[in-house]
Design a protein around this motif. Sequence first.
Motif, PDB file in Angstrom:
ATOM      1  N   VAL A 119       0.136  -1.410   0.143  1.00 35.56           N
ATOM      2  CA  VAL A 119      -0.148   0.088   0.040  1.00 35.56           C
ATOM      3  C   VAL A 119       0.633   1.290   0.020  1.00 35.56           C
ATOM      4  O   VAL A 119       0.405   2.687  -0.558  1.00 35.56           O
ATOM      5  N   LEU A 120       2.132   0.959   1.087  1.00 37.96           N
ATOM      6  CA  LEU A 120       2.901   2.583   0.836  1.00 37.96           C
ATOM      7  C   LEU A 120       4.176   3.019  -0.441  1.00 37.96           C
ATOM      8  O   LEU A 120       3.975   3.811  -0.752  1.00 37.96           O
ATOM      9  N   LEU A 121       3.803   1.756  -1.164  1.00 41.36           N
ATOM     10  CA  LEU A 121       4.846   1.518  -2.455  1.00 41.36           C
ATOM     11  C   LEU A 121       3.485   2.080  -3.238  1.00 41.36           C
ATOM     12  O   LEU A 121       4.304   2.757  -4.099  1.00 41.36           O
ATOM     13  N   GLU A 122       1.975   1.772  -3.381  1.00 41.35           N
ATOM     14  CA  GLU A 122       1.546   2.341  -4.085  1.00 41.35           C
ATOM     15  C   GLU A 122       1.187   3.251  -3.998  1.00 41.35           C
ATOM     16  O   GLU A 122       0.933   4.025  -4.844  1.00 41.35           O
ATOM     17  N   GLU A 123       1.254   4.178  -3.325  1.00 38.20           N
ATOM     18  CA  GLU A 123       0.807   5.036  -2.315  1.00 38.20           C
ATOM     19  C   GLU A 123       1.798   6.372  -3.212  1.00 38.20           C
ATOM     20  O   GLU A 123       1.898   7.771  -3.688  1.00 38.20           O
ATOM     21  N   LEU A 124       3.259   5.926  -2.941  1.00 34.54           N
ATOM     22  CA  LEU A 124       4.422   6.690  -3.148  1.00 34.54           C
ATOM     23  C   LEU A 124       3.960   7.286  -4.582  1.00 34.54           C
ATOM     24  O   LEU A 124       4.335   8.240  -4.680  1.00 34.54           O
ATOM     25  N   GLU A 125       3.919   5.642  -5.469  1.00 36.83           N
ATOM     26  CA  GLU A 125       4.409   6.178  -6.239  1.00 36.83           C
ATOM     27  C   GLU A 125       2.793   6.382  -7.088  1.00 36.83           C
ATOM     28  O   GLU A 125       3.653   7.499  -8.638  1.00 36.83           O
ATOM     29  N   PHE A 126       1.894   7.124  -6.858  1.00 41.67           N
ATOM     30  CA  PHE A 126       0.503   7.911  -6.962  1.00 41.67           C
ATOM     31  C   PHE A 126       1.279   9.405  -7.202  1.00 41.67           C
ATOM     32  O   PHE A 126       0.455   9.886  -8.138  1.00 41.67           O
ATOM     33  N   ALA A 127       1.877   9.309  -5.699  1.00 43.73           N
ATOM     34  CA  ALA A 127       1.954  10.628  -5.082  1.00 43.73           C
ATOM     35  C   ALA A 127       3.288  10.968  -6.448  1.00 43.73           C
ATOM     36  O   ALA A 127       3.078  12.291  -6.654  1.00 43.73           O
ATOM     37  N   LEU A 128       4.142  10.774  -6.634  1.00 41.79           N
ATOM     38  CA  LEU A 128       5.607  11.071  -7.351  1.00 41.79           C
ATOM     39  C   LEU A 128       4.562  11.174  -9.116  1.00 41.79           C
ATOM     40  O   LEU A 128       5.080  12.189  -9.906  1.00 41.79           O
ATOM     41  N   ASP A 129       3.542  10.183  -9.674  1.00 40.23           N
ATOM     42  CA  ASP A 129       3.759  10.794 -10.564  1.00 40.23           C
ATOM     43  C   ASP A 129       1.911  12.007 -10.848  1.00 40.23           C
ATOM     44  O   ASP A 129       2.127  12.639 -11.622  1.00 40.23           O
ATOM     45  N   GLU A 130       2.083  12.686  -9.414  1.00 41.96           N
ATOM     46  CA  GLU A 130       1.057  13.856  -9.374  1.00 41.96           C
ATOM     47  C   GLU A 130       2.626  14.534  -8.685  1.00 41.96           C
ATOM     48  O   GLU A 130       1.324  16.310  -9.862  1.00 41.96           O
ATOM     49  N   LEU A 131       3.250  14.579  -8.916  1.00 40.85           N
ATOM     50  CA  LEU A 131       4.153  15.714  -9.582  1.00 40.85           C
ATOM     51  C   LEU A 131       4.643  16.340 -10.669  1.00 40.85           C
ATOM     52  O   LEU A 131       4.723  15.536 -11.767  1.00 40.85           O
ATOM     53  N   PRO A 132       4.382  17.765 -10.550  1.00 45.90           N
ATOM     54  CA  PRO A 132       5.547  18.195 -12.227  1.00 45.90           C
ATOM     55  C   PRO A 132       6.278  17.286 -12.443  1.00 45.90           C
ATOM     56  O   PRO A 132       7.455  16.673 -11.970  1.00 45.90           O
ATOM     57  N   GLU A 133       6.908  17.407 -13.641  1.00 43.94           N
ATOM     58  CA  GLU A 133       7.843  16.321 -14.275  1.00 43.94           C
ATOM     59  C   GLU A 133       8.949  16.995 -13.752  1.00 43.94           C
ATOM     60  O   GLU A 133      10.243  16.182 -13.241  1.00 43.94           O
ATOM     61  N   GLU A 134       9.494  18.756 -13.653  1.00 44.32           N
ATOM     62  CA  GLU A 134      10.205  18.931 -13.307  1.00 44.32           C
ATOM     63  C   GLU A 134      10.867  18.696 -12.122  1.00 44.32           C
ATOM     64  O   GLU A 134      12.476  18.077 -11.180  1.00 44.32           O
ATOM     65  N   GLN A 135       9.694  18.510 -11.147  1.00 44.06           N
ATOM     66  CA  GLN A 135      10.028  18.267  -9.106  1.00 44.06           C
ATOM     67  C   GLN A 135      10.275  16.670  -9.772  1.00 44.06           C
ATOM     68  O   GLN A 135      11.025  16.258  -9.018  1.00 44.06           O
TER      69      GLN A 135
END
Length: 188
Positions: A119-135
Amino acid sequence: MKDAASLERMSLEQDRRISEVVTREQSRLRNFIRRRVPDPGDAEDILQEVFYELVEANRLLMPIEHVTGWLFRVARNRITDLFRKKKPQSFSDAAVAGDDEDLLPSPDAGPDAVFARGVLLEELEFALDELPEEQRAVFVGHEIEGRSFKEMAAESGVSINTLLARKRYAVLHLREQLRSIYDEFTKA
């Protein structure tokens, strides 16, 4: 006879220059590739391909003004080619195979820990995907790939201060997005 001897000397001089470049750049280039390619065999193959291309370029008398920059550009291209060939791997899969045992519950700690980890890895992956590309690029480069801000600034042409600001915004966003899931697991 004189021309053959002259060609032989020229060929020996080219071989000597290539050997000097390989000796001088091999360690840095290997480390550069290994930081980006998880499989040591693939990393070594890419290193050999890069030096092979150097030999070929030299034999074809291609002018290379900045050999070091050229080598790293070829290495980046080969790394990109490798990842295009391979099936994309999700962050969850990469993290399970990684050395993140201090950050996430161990998969050996039982079914609850395995579930929490997933669950933590999945949530982290989703949160990373929400970031702007540069960030995202700065966060992943620094935190996951272990690259320095100085190295990323040199490669991208973006100032270190800008990269630091981008990472700060990424961290703030990730903290906000992951706070509820973190609180849920720490209360349990």
